[in-house]
Every structure is written in structure tokens, then in C-alpha cells.
Design a protein around this motif. Structure first.
Motif, short mmCIF file in Angstrom:
data_model
loop_
_atom_site.label_atom_id
_atom_site.label_comp_id
_atom_site.label_asym_id
_atom_site.label_seq_id
_atom_site.Cartn_x
_atom_site.Cartn_y
_atom_site.Cartn_z
N LEU A 48 45.46 48.67 34.06
CA LEU A 48 44.16 48.89 33.45
C LEU A 48 43.07 48.97 34.52
O LEU A 48 43.10 48.23 35.50
N ARG A 49 42.12 49.88 34.32
CA ARG A 49 40.97 50.01 35.23
C ARG A 49 39.69 49.81 34.45
O ARG A 49 39.55 50.34 33.35
N GLU A 67 41.60 45.02 47.82
CA GLU A 67 42.06 46.41 47.77
C GLU A 67 42.05 46.96 46.35
O GLU A 67 42.09 48.17 46.17
N SER A 68 41.95 46.08 45.35
CA SER A 68 41.91 46.53 43.96
C SER A 68 40.49 46.81 43.47
O SER A 68 40.29 47.14 42.30
N VAL A 69 39.50 46.71 44.35
CA VAL A 69 38.11 47.08 44.02
C VAL A 69 37.77 48.33 44.81
O VAL A 69 37.79 48.35 46.03
N THR A 82 35.09 50.27 40.56
CA THR A 82 36.21 50.30 39.63
C THR A 82 37.18 49.22 40.07
O THR A 82 37.58 49.17 41.23
N VAL A 83 37.49 48.34 39.13
CA VAL A 83 38.42 47.24 39.38
C VAL A 83 39.76 47.60 38.76
O VAL A 83 39.84 47.86 37.56
N ILE A 84 40.78 47.62 39.58
CA ILE A 84 42.14 47.85 39.09
C ILE A 84 42.71 46.48 38.76
O ILE A 84 42.80 45.61 39.63
N MET A 85 43.07 46.29 37.51
CA MET A 85 43.49 44.98 37.02
C MET A 85 44.94 44.67 37.42
O MET A 85 45.85 44.78 36.61
N THR A 86 45.10 44.29 38.68
CA THR A 86 46.43 43.97 39.21
C THR A 86 46.67 42.47 39.28
O THR A 86 47.77 42.05 39.64
N GLY A 87 45.63 41.68 39.01
CA GLY A 87 45.73 40.23 39.14
C GLY A 87 45.18 39.74 40.46
O GLY A 87 45.14 38.53 40.70
N LEU A 89 42.06 39.84 41.46
CA LEU A 89 40.87 39.08 41.12
C LEU A 89 41.21 38.12 39.99
O LEU A 89 41.90 38.49 39.04
N ALA A 90 40.70 36.88 40.08
CA ALA A 90 40.90 35.91 39.02
C ALA A 90 40.15 36.36 37.77
O ALA A 90 39.16 37.10 37.85
N ASP A 91 40.61 35.90 36.62
CA ASP A 91 39.97 36.26 35.35
C ASP A 91 38.48 35.94 35.35
O ASP A 91 37.66 36.73 34.88
N ASP A 92 38.12 34.76 35.89
CA ASP A 92 36.71 34.37 35.93
C ASP A 92 35.89 35.31 36.82
O ASP A 92 34.73 35.58 36.53
N GLU A 93 36.49 35.81 37.90
CA GLU A 93 35.79 36.76 38.77
C GLU A 93 35.52 38.06 38.02
O GLU A 93 34.44 38.65 38.13
N VAL A 94 36.51 38.53 37.27
CA VAL A 94 36.33 39.76 36.50
C VAL A 94 35.24 39.56 35.45
O VAL A 94 34.35 40.40 35.29
N LYS A 95 35.26 38.42 34.77
CA LYS A 95 34.22 38.13 33.77
C LYS A 95 32.85 38.05 34.42
O LYS A 95 31.86 38.53 33.85
#
Length: 106
Positions: A48-49, A67-69, A82-87, A89-95
Motif C-alpha cells: 500500500l502507498r 527508503e520507503s519514503v 509518498t510512504v510505501i507501507m512496508t513496515g 515506519l512505525a504505525d505511530d509515525e505514519v499516523k
């Protein structure tokens, strides 16, 4: 790692956030009451992106650290990531990035 549904639930918890599909039926665009975009989710991407508005200085730091940003896909590269949801970044960072994006455009 956040699921697509968890991301949408979090995005829609922002006051006056609403969902639109102005480009195609595969790109969910989340806007504030004024109609400005603050998040885009590519429904057909795997992984997911999610694209988010971001302060240019923070954007640069995030791209150097993860590398996922990436620069915003089909968006202004200075103001969007664009953040590639590879894990990576921690969930809290994405939020936090979702909230940051929302705050920039509200």
C-alpha cells in the motif's frame, strides 16, 4: 503494520475529512472541508502507498532516513511525500504524518 482499513479509519477521524475519487476509482483522495487534499491512497498498490502533504524540511529528512519514503508520486515533490507501507515506519509515525498533513491543509 497499519492495514488499508485502519489508515482510512484514522484519516476519516479528522474533523471534516471526506473521501473523493476525482482522478479514478483506484485512488482514494481525502480532503478537508475547504476541498484541499491532504492524503491519497492508491487502492491497487501492493504494498500500500499513501501520499501526504509534508513540510519540505521534514520531507527531506524522512527521505534521507527511510527508503520507503519517496517524493510525492504525481504530486509536487517539494511539498508531498509518498510512504510505501512496508513496515519500515512505525504505525505511530505514519499516523503522525497523516495528522501533520491534515494540519498543513486545514
Amino acid at each position: 503494520m497499519l492495514t488499508r482499513q485502519e489508515i482510512e479509519t484514522y484519516i476519516m477521524s479528522m474533523p471534516n475529512a471526506w473521501l473523493d475519487f476525482p482522478f479514478d476509482e483506484k485512488t482514494a483522495v481525502y480532503k478537508v472541508a475547504s476541498g484541499k487534499m491532504f492524503a491519497l491512497v492508491a487502492d491497487d498498490s501492493n504494498p500500500l502507498r499513501i501520499s501526504l502533504k509534508c513540510d519540505p524540511n521534514l520531507s527531506e529528512l524522512l527521505r534521507e532516513k527511510y527508503e520507503s519514503v519517496l517524493p510525492g508520486y504525481h504530486l509536487n515533490k517539494k511539498h508531498w511525500i509518498t510512504v510505501i507501507m512496508t513496515g519500515q515506519l512505525a504505525d505511530d509515525e505514519v499516523k503522525d504524518l497523516i495528522r501533520h498533513s491534515y494540519e498543513l491543509v486545514k
